[in-house]
Structure formats: structure tokens, C-alpha cells
Design a protein around this motif. Sequence first.
Motif, PDB file in Angstrom:
ATOM      1  N   LEU A  87      -5.585   2.104   3.130  1.00 44.22           N
ATOM      2  CA  LEU A  87      -4.646   2.938   2.384  1.00 44.22           C
ATOM      3  C   LEU A  87      -3.226   2.817   2.911  1.00 44.22           C
ATOM      4  O   LEU A  87      -2.267   2.921   2.155  1.00 44.22           O
ATOM      5  N   SER A  88      -3.097   2.607   4.216  1.00 47.67           N
ATOM      6  CA  SER A  88      -1.810   2.395   4.869  1.00 47.67           C
ATOM      7  C   SER A  88      -2.105   1.615   6.150  1.00 47.67           C
ATOM      8  O   SER A  88      -3.279   1.415   6.486  1.00 47.67           O
ATOM      9  N   PRO A  89      -1.089   1.159   6.857  1.00 50.63           N
ATOM     10  CA  PRO A  89      -1.378   0.402   8.082  1.00 50.63           C
ATOM     11  C   PRO A  89      -2.274   1.134   9.081  1.00 50.63           C
ATOM     12  O   PRO A  89      -3.034   0.504   9.813  1.00 50.63           O
ATOM     13  N   SER A  90      -2.235   2.472   9.076  1.00 48.97           N
ATOM     14  CA  SER A  90      -2.986   3.238  10.075  1.00 48.97           C
ATOM     15  C   SER A  90      -4.194   3.983   9.514  1.00 48.97           C
ATOM     16  O   SER A  90      -4.989   4.520  10.279  1.00 48.97           O
ATOM     17  N   VAL A  91      -4.346   4.040   8.203  1.00 56.53           N
ATOM     18  CA  VAL A  91      -5.413   4.829   7.585  1.00 56.53           C
ATOM     19  C   VAL A  91      -6.249   3.936   6.670  1.00 56.53           C
ATOM     20  O   VAL A  91      -5.707   3.160   5.884  1.00 56.53           O
ATOM     21  N   GLY A  92      -7.561   4.066   6.796  1.00 52.50           N
ATOM     22  CA  GLY A  92      -8.482   3.351   5.914  1.00 52.50           C
ATOM     23  C   GLY A  92      -9.571   4.290   5.449  1.00 52.50           C
ATOM     24  O   GLY A  92      -9.669   5.435   5.923  1.00 52.50           O
TER      25      GLY A  92
END
Length: 271
Positions: A87-92
Motif C-alpha cells: 500500500l505504501s513503502p512501509s505498509v502492506g
Amino acid sequence: MSGRAVAFPNVHDFIDELTILREQEAQVTTDILPSSRTTGACTKSAITSANITSLGVRGKDCAVVLSQKKVADKLIDPSSVSHIFRLSPSVGCVMTGSIADARASVDRARGEAAEFRYKYGYEMPCDVLTKRLANINQVYTQRAYMRPLGVAMTLISVDSEKGPQLYKSDPAGYYAGYKATASGPKQQEALNHLEKKLKNKDYAEGSWEEVVELGITALSNVLSVDFKKHELEIGIVGGPRTDGKEGTDTAFRALTEDEIDERLQAISEKD
């Protein structure tokens, strides 16, 4: 001017007619506005009918999401089938349920995360993103013309302040943080297994390899299946660096089939 009462030919007939009209109006309202119980049953059915079970586990320095991978047709390219998304570089996340609804929800989540990054100058935290998506899902339950999305979303990240994060949101808009959680047709069996493994613990102990192996073992025991590397999908934060250097990487990424195979071999050697 004298007042004059209007007399109905048959008062009982009038009352009966009025009662029938009210019953018909109530029936129309019921047909247009389904009850929350009916809506909940439909969304739960959508999540379980995909016949995909997934789970998430939080470790001391990492968090992991796992899902079965099933390719419905031999002519389908397996690389185009996935329930794990960045979803973002730090969140999946791992999405369980209708894959069409999952992709729509992922697109919305990516848009929310990108807008937050543009507006505030830092990545959207996992708990804030989950809350935002849960609020959107809840609005879908308020209107007859909006169908709740038949998908459960489990998100992971490593927060700079709070450490590893594991959150889950359901179609009704409920969300919470977890030590470990599961979704799908075997959800309750998986939760029972994880409860025993994490009894009196705040997180799964060990390195990222051990946390991944715990998740694989839990899914394998619940489904009574010996997985092959192409039958699993695993997403991780706090996992190994991709540049070959020592240490871990807090960015989200999916493990390759070779990395999954290494963990499967490690489990088989322990047995």
C-alpha cells in the motif's frame, strides 16, 4: 356554518384497508433497506466463499502476513494472482475475500496513503490508514445503494515509535490491533491455534525466520496441507535486506518463492 362529520360506509373496511396499506409499505421498506444481519451474512459469505485462509503474526522486530495461493485455471498466469499488496513503502496487507473488491479497496488505500504523504510529509502510519479504511467501509453499510465490500483487510508495518504493527479491518468497519489474527473459512481454527502458541506473550518470539515458520506451521496444521513454495504467499516488514547487507529492512515486501522454499525446508528439517 355548521360542521358535519363524514360517515364512512363501513368503518371496519376502512381500518382493514389502512392496515393492508401499512403492511405493504413496511414490506417495500424492508426489501429496499436490508437489515444489518442480512448485510453481515452476505459479506461474511463473500469472505469465506473465496476458500482462501490467511493469517498475520506480529514478532518482536517484524510482522508477517501469509495467504494461500490458488490458481483457478491452468491457463492463468500465476504471477497475476495475488492476495498480498503493497500500500505504501512501509505498509502492506493481505486481502481475504472477493478479489475484485480487494483490488478496489487496495486502490483506495494507496490513494489515501499517497495523499497523506503529500499533505503531511511522512508515511501514513498503519493504524491511521486502517482507521481511515474502516471508516470508509462503515459508511458503505449506511446506505441501501452502497454495497459493503466483501473483503477483510489485514495490514502490517514497522512503526518508528510503536514498533511492529498488525491491524485488521472487516467490511462492517470494525478494526483493531492484534498479536496474531486470521481470516477466511478456517478463521476460528487458525485463531485457536495461534492463541495456544502466543499464550501469555505480547508477540511471537524469535527472528523473522522463526515468525515466518510459525505462520506457515499454523496455516499448514489448520488446513492439514503440506505446502509447496508456489502454494503460499508471504509478505513481511522487518525482514531481510534485499541488497545483501546484514540487518533487516522495515519496508514491506513479498518473499520470493526461493525464500519461501528455504523456510519450508527449515520446517521439514525440524520435523
